[in-house]
Design a protein around this motif. Structure first.
Motif, PDB file in Angstrom:
ATOM      1  N   THR A 162      34.912 126.815  61.130  1.00 48.97           N
ATOM      2  CA  THR A 162      35.080 127.942  60.200  1.00 48.97           C
ATOM      3  C   THR A 162      33.992 129.403  60.950  1.00 48.97           C
ATOM      4  O   THR A 162      33.022 128.562  61.448  1.00 48.97           O
ATOM      5  CB  THR A 162      35.604 128.497  59.192  1.00 48.97           C
ATOM      6  OG1 THR A 162      34.308 128.439  57.966  1.00 48.97           O
ATOM      7  CG2 THR A 162      36.525 127.110  58.812  1.00 48.97           C
ATOM      8  N   THR A 195      39.618 134.160  59.436  1.00 48.06           N
ATOM      9  CA  THR A 195      38.631 133.238  59.733  1.00 48.06           C
ATOM     10  C   THR A 195      40.049 132.658  60.548  1.00 48.06           C
ATOM     11  O   THR A 195      40.548 132.041  60.218  1.00 48.06           O
ATOM     12  CB  THR A 195      39.321 132.613  57.938  1.00 48.06           C
ATOM     13  OG1 THR A 195      38.942 134.025  56.850  1.00 48.06           O
ATOM     14  CG2 THR A 195      38.586 131.665  57.976  1.00 48.06           C
ATOM     15  N   ARG A 208      39.709 129.369  62.375  1.00 47.60           N
ATOM     16  CA  ARG A 208      39.391 127.863  61.913  1.00 47.60           C
ATOM     17  C   ARG A 208      39.629 126.743  63.751  1.00 47.60           C
ATOM     18  O   ARG A 208      40.224 127.236  64.298  1.00 47.60           O
ATOM     19  CB  ARG A 208      40.425 127.448  60.823  1.00 47.60           C
ATOM     20  CG  ARG A 208      40.386 128.581  59.831  1.00 47.60           C
ATOM     21  CD  ARG A 208      40.750 127.290  58.617  1.00 47.60           C
ATOM     22  NE  ARG A 208      42.387 127.174  58.691  1.00 47.60           N
ATOM     23  CZ  ARG A 208      43.297 126.785  58.220  1.00 47.60           C
ATOM     24  NH1 ARG A 208      42.738 126.161  56.961  1.00 47.60           N
ATOM     25  NH2 ARG A 208      44.383 127.111  58.349  1.00 47.60           N
TER      26      ARG A 208
END
Length: 826
Positions: A366, A382, A384
């Motif tokens: 992340t 975020t 990922r």
């Protein structure tokens, strides 16, 4: 009263004067950024004088003592004419459009940040070979020399758009050029949308065998039947989700993500000396991309130490992507290679920061990413990643409609390489002296995958270039639909050897051609792709190539500009076979008479999609209405995904291939409709639509009025009044399936707007290289006040070309200016 009148006159006069002053001021400021092509300038970054001779079409012919200096000149010329286009493309791939355009581009930025292409481009700089590294550095220095000149001499901020969108412009970096190459991979990729579409259709259909009708394999040897999507992934709610439609792809003129049916396309064909009237090889190429003003293509000639190279470049990239040298000609078409897989990643129900792998649960990688937004608070994402690739949210590509609860979607894609040597392939190709050297040079191509058509003095060749993923033969979906990411058999095993990429050298027939059609018939996983880009244009090209024993430059031009639709010639006899000249004569003004008139016109039509004729519009509206009637009851809202006619599907239905005529029955109605019923009802519906929009005088219809090439400015094209000055709209012939391809929008209030086609055309004759010709669809300049903004557009529309000559004397003879760049004193 007289006093009031005098004051009104004064106010009106004052407003007129103020308006004139305002317009004059705007024009003055905008015109400051018009390039001066006839000047001498001292710059840092070159070892010796560089000369840029611009011929009468404003094509720069760049001369320098070293190749590095020539690349510097190209960077300078690109920045002179296309600075706004370059920095907008750079912001797109960086995911930084919202800093300039606000909330309307946030969805684009979010998706680009998740792909993280710019970071991968930075890492890829070190992977280039020495010659390409030199080219990248010199090119960046040339761009920055122009930026320094703009700042030093107050040249209107470099482009008129800068006054409306005033933002700082960072210096150009080598990574920027690699990133724009990756952006081209985005624009040419349709694999992700294709996988999602197949999964959605599979879930929506009442009988999985019908999937082979609506999304058929290209005719030829097929593969074993695949399971339906519901059997590949868990989740009882998927069928309900699949019937809905999320936001899909960002809807913006600035979006680099192609709409379904509008991925990259192109034509390329070549003739060996044995099939050439002049005894030399011939090559033609017209790559197809979305239309913009200015076009993505920029014509240029580079006089390298081993000789001249001339053709189509893309601003931001220091190479000629399609063109010729003294020794070699090359062209590109989209290969449609399946270079991307979508995975359903299972999330650990005990820890949402983990996902399942073949070895158990593993934490997502992340990273936080902040998107600055004009006049709004920043947004923090975020990001990922899994072992397979980046995680995409369900709001993109309608992924939420095929993602079961407890899962997220990730993608593996060759463009996500952090050692991407595609630019090295492009630079080295310009130095190749023959076909074999060109094939060797392009072995390092990663993404996008392309079909490379080649011709040297006596040899023609075809090679698919780009990284081809190695998949396990036991792959659940064979890469055609999303699969479970934690199963080892679904994960890539690496990249197949370049020798496995399709290749043809010196064919016995003496003719090579590609229209994005099926090129090999090999079993999975060596199949290249299941979703070939063309099943129609190739038949017309074959006919034209076989119609002559020998070809000429002019016969190749004729093929490039051919507007006869093989599709129309195939489908109309099928769908109209029971309707031609039937029924009692109907009085004028009745629906029956309108249908009879339409059928009479179509019965006498040869399938030519000519802009001056009514038949192309009647045909296009009929088959569009027909397809919608055939699929709407089975697919429901998913039918909206089919924005363009699927010719093989309609042919299967009306030939009743494997029982495909079952699509003609409306399953919600009691009567059993026949295909003749549906064809008649669809024609009536199409004629009602045409009558409501254009009147019922069918013979007065004109295809070109609705099939206008929409070469719109991505940022200024929607601004009232201004759009009439910056958008280039032209009546055009052709259609979705003609060699002179003019792909239609397919949706909205103007479904037949021509939005995708050949922004570049080139024909190269190696018996007389200087008789070679090329053209682009707008002009060289991106400045709306320049006479070179649209001066090539009318030539392009009329099917005319300009000379592709490496004769320096010809370039100088009618030059619009000569720029001398001298090394600045240390």
């Amino acid at each position: 009263m007289r006093r009031v009148f005098r004051w009104l006159l004064r106010i009106a006069g004052g407003m007129i004067i103020l308006s004139v002053l305002t317009v004059s001021g705007v024009y003055y400021l905008a015109s400051r950024s018009l390039p001066d092509y006839d000047k001498t300038l001292s710059v840092k970054g070159i070892s010796a004088p560089v000369e840029i001779v611009r011929d009468n079409a404003n094509v720069p012919h760049i001369f320098g003592k070293s190749d590095a200096d020539v690349y510097f000149g190209l960077g300078y010329a690109h920045a002179q004419d296309r600075l706004w286009q370059m920095i907008t493309m750079r912001r797109t791939v960086q995911g930084r459009l919202s800093e300039v355009f606000g909330m309307r581009t946030l969805a684009i930025d979010k998706l680009m940040r998740r792909y993280d292409l710019y970071a991968l481009a930075i890492k890829s700089v070190a992977a280039q070979d020495a010659r390409t590294t030199t080219a990248l550095n010199a090119y960046a220095a040339g761009v920055n020399a122009r930026l320094d000149e703009i700042n030093r001499d107050a040249l209107g901020r470099g482009a008129p758009e800068m006054f409306l969108f005033n933002v700082p412009v960072a210096p150009w970096q080598p990574a920027d050029s690699i990133a724009i190459g990756k952006l081209m991979a985005v624009q040419l990729s349709g694999s992700l949308s294709s996988e999602i579409e197949r999964a959605r259709v599979s879930l929506a259909l009442p009988d999985r065998k019908m999937l082979a009708d609506i999304l058929p394999d290209v005719p030829g040897k097929g593969i074993a039947e695949l399971p339906d999507y519901a059997s590949l992934v868990p989740g009882e709610e998927l069928n309900r989700f699949a019937q809905s439609s999320g936001p899909g792809l960002p809807d913006s003129p600035l979006s680099p993500f192609p709409a379904p049916g509008l991925e990259g396309a192109s034509n390329a064909f070549a003739a060996a000396p044995s099939r050439s009237a002049s005894g030399g090889t011939l090559l033609a190429n017209d790559p197809h991309l979305g239309f913009t003003a200015p076009t993505i293509w920029y014509l240029a000639r580079l006089e390298l130490q081993q000789g001249g190279v001339i053709g189509g470049t893309i601003p931001g990239i220091p190479s000629v992507l399609t063109g010729r040298s003294h020794f070699l000609g090359w062209g590109l078409t989209s290969s449609y290679l399946d270079d991307l897989d979508v995975y359903m990643e299972e999330i650990n129900p005990e820890n949402t920061e983990e996902y399942r792998t073949p070895d158990g649960w593993k934490r997502f990688k992340t990273r936080k990413s902040i998107i600055e937004i004009k006049d709004e608070a920043p947004v923090t994402l975020t990001l990922r990643w899994t072992d397979n690739g980046p995680v995409l949210p369900g709001s993109h590509y309608n992924l939420d409609t095929v993602t079961p609860p407890g899962y997220v979607a990730s993608v593996n894609w060759t463009a996500l390489s952090d050692h991407d040597t595609t630019l090295t392939a492009g630079v080295e190709l310009m130095y190749a002296r023959n076909v074999q050297q060109a094939i060797e040079a392009t072995k390092v191509q990663i993404a996008p995958s392309q079909n490379l058509m080649l011709a040297d003095a006596d040899t023609i060749a075809f090679k698919t270039i780009g990284a081809m993923p190695e998949r396990d033969p036991a792959h659940d979906s064979q890469g055609r639909m999303p699969s479970l990411g934690w199963r080892a058999e679904n994960r890539w095993k690496g990249i197949l050897p370049n020798a496995d990429n399709p290749e043809i050298i010196s064919p016995e027939s003496g003719i090579l051609g590609n229209t994005n059609n099926k090129t090999v018939d090999r079993p999975f996983p060596y199949h290249v792709t299941f979703d070939w880009g063309d099943t129609q244009r190739i038949h017309r090209l074959q006919r034209l190539m076989q119609s002559r024993q020998v070809h000429t430059r002019d016969s190749f031009i004729e093929a490039q500009l051919d507007t006869v639709s093989f599709t129309a010639r195939t489908l109309l006899p099928l769908i109209g076979k029971d309707l031609w000249f039937t029924g009692e004569p109907a009085p004028k003004g009745t629906p029956e008479r309108l249908r009879q008139d339409a059928l009479t016109l179509l019965a006498e039509w040869n399938g030519e999609m000519n802009e001056h004729m009514p038949e192309p519009l009647i045909y296009a509206a009929w088959v569009a209405a027909l397809q919608d009637r055939l699929i709407r009851d089975e697919l429901g809202p998913v039918a909206d995904d089919f924005t363009h006619v699927q010719p093989v599907f309609i042919e299967r239905v009306f030939r009743d291939v494997d029982g495909a005529s079952r699509w003609c029955d409306i399953i919600q109605s009691t009567p059993v409709e026949t295909c003749t019923d549906i064809a008649r009802q669809s024609l009536d519906a199409a004629l009602i639509w045409i009558s409501e929009r254009y009147g019922d005088n069918l013979e007065s219809l004109r295809w070109g009025d609705v099939h206008q090439a929409a070469q719109d400015h991505p940022t200024l094209g929607n601004i009232p009044i201004l759009r009439y000055f910056v958008n280039i709209r032209q009546s055009t012939s052709g259609g979705d399936n003609t060699l002179m391809r003019g792909a239609t929008k397919g949706t909205g209030s103007d479904p037949y707007l021509n939005v995708h086609g050949a922004g570049y055309r080139g024909v190269y004759d190696f018996a007389d290289p200087d008789s070679s010709v090329f053209i682009t669809s707008t002009g060289q300049s991106g400045h709306p006040l320049s006479r070179h903004y649209d001066d090539l557009a009318q030539l392009w529309r009329r099917g005319e070309y300009i000379p592709m000559s490496l004769d320096t004397a010809l370039a100088r003879a009618a030059a619009v200016g000569i720029t001398h760049l001298n090394p600045a004193a240390p």
